[in-house]
Design a protein around this motif. Structure first.
Motif, PDB file in Angstrom:
ATOM      1  N   LYS A 194       0.850  -1.155  -0.009  1.00 48.22           N
ATOM      2  CA  LYS A 194       0.052   0.015   0.099  1.00 48.22           C
ATOM      3  C   LYS A 194       0.983   1.198  -0.119  1.00 48.22           C
ATOM      4  O   LYS A 194       1.915   1.280   0.681  1.00 48.22           O
ATOM      5  CB  LYS A 194      -0.846   0.169   1.326  1.00 48.22           C
ATOM      6  CG  LYS A 194      -1.794  -1.085   1.427  1.00 48.22           C
ATOM      7  CD  LYS A 194      -2.813  -1.136   2.642  1.00 48.22           C
ATOM      8  CE  LYS A 194      -3.574  -2.200   2.711  1.00 48.22           C
ATOM      9  NZ  LYS A 194      -4.118  -2.137   4.107  1.00 48.22           N
ATOM     10  N   ALA A 195       0.345   2.235  -0.605  1.00 49.65           N
ATOM     11  CA  ALA A 195       0.904   3.541  -0.804  1.00 49.65           C
ATOM     12  C   ALA A 195      -0.228   4.576  -1.017  1.00 49.65           C
ATOM     13  O   ALA A 195      -1.206   4.308  -1.601  1.00 49.65           O
ATOM     14  CB  ALA A 195       2.087   3.766  -1.832  1.00 49.65           C
ATOM     15  N   GLU A 196       0.138   5.934  -0.594  1.00 47.57           N
ATOM     16  CA  GLU A 196      -0.934   7.184  -0.673  1.00 47.57           C
ATOM     17  C   GLU A 196      -0.721   7.791  -1.832  1.00 47.57           C
ATOM     18  O   GLU A 196       0.574   8.154  -1.615  1.00 47.57           O
ATOM     19  CB  GLU A 196      -1.163   7.707   0.664  1.00 47.57           C
ATOM     20  CG  GLU A 196      -1.885   6.896   1.678  1.00 47.57           C
ATOM     21  CD  GLU A 196      -2.275   7.759   2.912  1.00 47.57           C
ATOM     22  OE1 GLU A 196      -1.892   8.947   2.723  1.00 47.57           O
ATOM     23  OE2 GLU A 196      -2.641   7.285   3.885  1.00 47.57           O
ATOM     24  N   LEU A 197      -1.582   8.099  -2.672  1.00 45.92           N
ATOM     25  CA  LEU A 197      -1.202   8.971  -3.826  1.00 45.92           C
ATOM     26  C   LEU A 197      -1.365  10.417  -3.463  1.00 45.92           C
ATOM     27  O   LEU A 197      -2.558  10.850  -2.995  1.00 45.92           O
ATOM     28  CB  LEU A 197      -2.189   8.504  -5.115  1.00 45.92           C
ATOM     29  CG  LEU A 197      -1.830   8.799  -6.326  1.00 45.92           C
ATOM     30  CD1 LEU A 197      -0.544   8.217  -6.951  1.00 45.92           C
ATOM     31  CD2 LEU A 197      -2.910   8.645  -7.496  1.00 45.92           C
ATOM     32  N   ASN A 220     -12.028  12.481 -11.153  1.00 50.56           N
ATOM     33  CA  ASN A 220     -12.445  11.753  -9.820  1.00 50.56           C
ATOM     34  C   ASN A 220     -11.605  10.752  -9.217  1.00 50.56           C
ATOM     35  O   ASN A 220     -12.252  10.061  -8.652  1.00 50.56           O
ATOM     36  CB  ASN A 220     -13.586  10.885 -10.688  1.00 50.56           C
ATOM     37  CG  ASN A 220     -14.739  11.768 -11.100  1.00 50.56           C
ATOM     38  OD1 ASN A 220     -15.167  12.975 -10.859  1.00 50.56           O
ATOM     39  ND2 ASN A 220     -15.310  11.422 -12.379  1.00 50.56           N
ATOM     40  N   VAL A 221     -10.424  11.071  -9.118  1.00 52.41           N
ATOM     41  CA  VAL A 221      -9.423  10.266  -8.292  1.00 52.41           C
ATOM     42  C   VAL A 221      -9.185  11.208  -7.025  1.00 52.41           C
ATOM     43  O   VAL A 221      -8.612  12.540  -7.125  1.00 52.41           O
ATOM     44  CB  VAL A 221      -8.024   9.779  -9.016  1.00 52.41           C
ATOM     45  CG1 VAL A 221      -6.988   9.560  -8.032  1.00 52.41           C
ATOM     46  CG2 VAL A 221      -8.524   9.171 -10.222  1.00 52.41           C
ATOM     47  N   GLU A 222      -9.449  10.616  -5.874  1.00 47.59           N
ATOM     48  CA  GLU A 222      -9.336  11.616  -4.562  1.00 47.59           C
ATOM     49  C   GLU A 222      -7.660  11.519  -4.080  1.00 47.59           C
ATOM     50  O   GLU A 222      -7.012  10.715  -4.306  1.00 47.59           O
ATOM     51  CB  GLU A 222      -9.997  10.860  -3.588  1.00 47.59           C
ATOM     52  CG  GLU A 222     -11.639  10.869  -3.737  1.00 47.59           C
ATOM     53  CD  GLU A 222     -12.679  10.456  -2.616  1.00 47.59           C
ATOM     54  OE1 GLU A 222     -12.123   9.789  -1.496  1.00 47.59           O
ATOM     55  OE2 GLU A 222     -13.707  10.111  -2.714  1.00 47.59           O
ATOM     56  N   GLU A 223      -7.589  12.783  -3.521  1.00 44.39           N
ATOM     57  CA  GLU A 223      -6.390  12.872  -2.965  1.00 44.39           C
ATOM     58  C   GLU A 223      -6.148  11.780  -1.885  1.00 44.39           C
ATOM     59  O   GLU A 223      -6.941  11.967  -0.896  1.00 44.39           O
ATOM     60  CB  GLU A 223      -6.154  14.160  -2.409  1.00 44.39           C
ATOM     61  CG  GLU A 223      -4.975  14.616  -1.500  1.00 44.39           C
ATOM     62  CD  GLU A 223      -3.670  14.554  -2.192  1.00 44.39           C
ATOM     63  OE1 GLU A 223      -2.647  14.347  -1.742  1.00 44.39           O
ATOM     64  OE2 GLU A 223      -3.904  14.820  -3.582  1.00 44.39           O
ATOM     65  N   GLY A 224      -4.889  11.446  -1.788  1.00 47.51           N
ATOM     66  CA  GLY A 224      -4.553  10.209  -0.888  1.00 47.51           C
ATOM     67  C   GLY A 224      -5.306   8.691  -0.942  1.00 47.51           C
ATOM     68  O   GLY A 224      -5.185   7.941  -0.204  1.00 47.51           O
TER      69      GLY A 224
END
Length: 428
Positions: free
Chosen positions: A22-25, A36-40
């Protein structure tokens, strides 16, 4: 992504900290790709090298803590690249990114469905097979069962399903397969007990790759013998899936073979048969959708995946009948309790593993020195990535107590909490 960056004058280097799981974007530039891609949003990484720098021709669209170039775009050309895997279940925004790229950027249309796949596959099978007969290796798992249903739809009684009991199947598997396939009264399954042959060949074999190859060769020998009973059978069908192919074959370049799969690699010339793999380009979730469309019962479609080599790759080290008996008993307790606690459908795959170690225990007033059993359960969609299933602790304690009390020879139970990557789902 690394190839694209390098070809346009950027640099690639070994990562100081490898990034698996896992990683946060973190979004740096709002582009059509990230609509429509959410932060984080959670994304799934699997790399030991990374892009170390790009030229001014690129925009940096997104980054993660360890990857400053997680998504990039060329300023002049419609060239996009990602470091993470958008195609896997654990990239929460992955499907949205793929939709954005395919429909908004590339201008494609969505035409694939389970029904359209079945129509195309049935047509291809009929065209290829004609009036010849087809032998299918039927295990009772989702893959071979859906392959059987698809072939039955295409060629009816030309299909000859053969169930080979290797002696390393799940508890009471042959009888359960008989019951499940009563939905097809005209489908006559040829049950073959080849357990003595498989057990003899597995004596003293410890290496997991050697196990898979020995079992694959034994399957071919058994099928060759059975095929001789059906001289008009010119095809052998298998339930090979795309993840089997990916992990077994290096298509081009220096990609690594993770494990061999007994369904992958073709047939020896002496069998004089052609291979049919109607599910070869599908992932597990797509196979389940096809099975549902074909009318297979949910009990069968919802079965957890089971490896082709059977319990041989869930018994670490050499395999014998006593170890198989121990593992069958432990696994049956685990699976039956999952159903009893209504947890079976909450996990993608669950099973027990027999470890080649013993540990000290105490039962009554006696000291014991018996084997260790590991329980494994993961959530996934396609088998390419997986994360541990977080069962209630009371459930795990209950299963552990039952196994230790009821399976003589096992005195310790552990729970595997590794994700894929870096681990695989199976232990071997």
């Amino acid at each position: 992504m690394q190839l694209v960056a390098q070809r346009f004058g950027g640099t690639v280097a070994a990562a100081v900290q490898r990034e698996y799981g896992k990683a946060e974007l973190s979004i740096k530039f709002h582009d059509a790709l990230l609509t429509n891609v959410e932060e984080g949003s959670q994304v799934w990484m699997s790399h030991g090298d990374k892009v170390d720098g790009v030229t001014e021709d690129f925009l940096i669209l997104a980054a993660t803590k360890n990857s400053p170039y997680a998504a990039i775009k060329h300023k002049l050309h419609k060239v996009y690249a990602l470091q993470f895997h958008p195609e896997v279940h654990h990239s929460a925004c992955g499907k949205q990114i793929l939709r954005n790229f395919l429909f908004e950027i590339a201008g494609l249309e969505a035409q694939w469905s389970a029904r359209s796949f079945i129509q195309d596959a049935v047509s291809k099978i009929r065209q290829e097979v004609g009036n010849q007969r087809v032998i299918l290796g039927l295990s009772g798992g989702v893959d071979s069962s859906v392959a059987a249903a698809l072939l039955h739809e295409a060629i009816g009684k030309q299909l000859i399903p053969i169930f080979v009991d290797t002696g390393m199947m799940r508890y009471d598997e042959a009888n359960r397969v008989r019951e499940m396939f009563k939905v097809y009264p005209d489908l006559e399954i040829d049950f073959v007990d080849a357990s003595d042959l498989f057990m003899e060949r597995m004596k003293g074999v410890n290496d997991p790759e050697a196990k898979r190859k020995i079992i694959g060769a034994a399957f071919i020998d058994v099928f060759e013998t059975e095929a001789a009973k059906f001289p008009d059978a010119k095809f052998l069908a298998q339930g090979t899936l795309y993840p089997d192919v990916i992990e077994s074959v290096s298509f081009a370049g220096p990609s690594v073979t993770i494990k061999s799969h007994h369904n992958v690699g073709g047939l020896p010339e002496k069998m004089n048969m052609s291979l049919i793999e109607p599910l070869r380009e599908l992932f597990k979730d797509e196979v389940r959708a096809v099975g549902k469309q074909l009318g297979l019962p949910q009990e069968l479609i919802g079965r957890h995946p089971f490896p082709g080599p059977g319990l041989a790759v869930r018994i670490l080290g050499d395999v014998d009948q006593d170890k198989v008996r121990l593992l069958q008993a432990a696994d049956e307790i685990f699976i039956s309790e999952l159903r009893e606690w209504n947890l079976y459908d909450s996990t993608w795959q669950a099973f027990a593993v027999l470890l080649p170690i013993q540990s000290v225990g105490v039962m009554g007033d006696e000291r014991t020195y018996e084997q260790v059993c590991a329980l494994r359960a993961v959530n996934s969609v396609d088998g390419m990535t997986a994360d541990v299933t977080e069962f209630p602790f009371a459930f795990l304690k209950h299963v552990s107590a039952r196994i230790c009390n009821e399976v003589k020879g096992i005195s310790r139970v552990v729970y595997d909490i590794s994700s894929k990557p870096p681990a695989t789902i199976e232990w071997e």
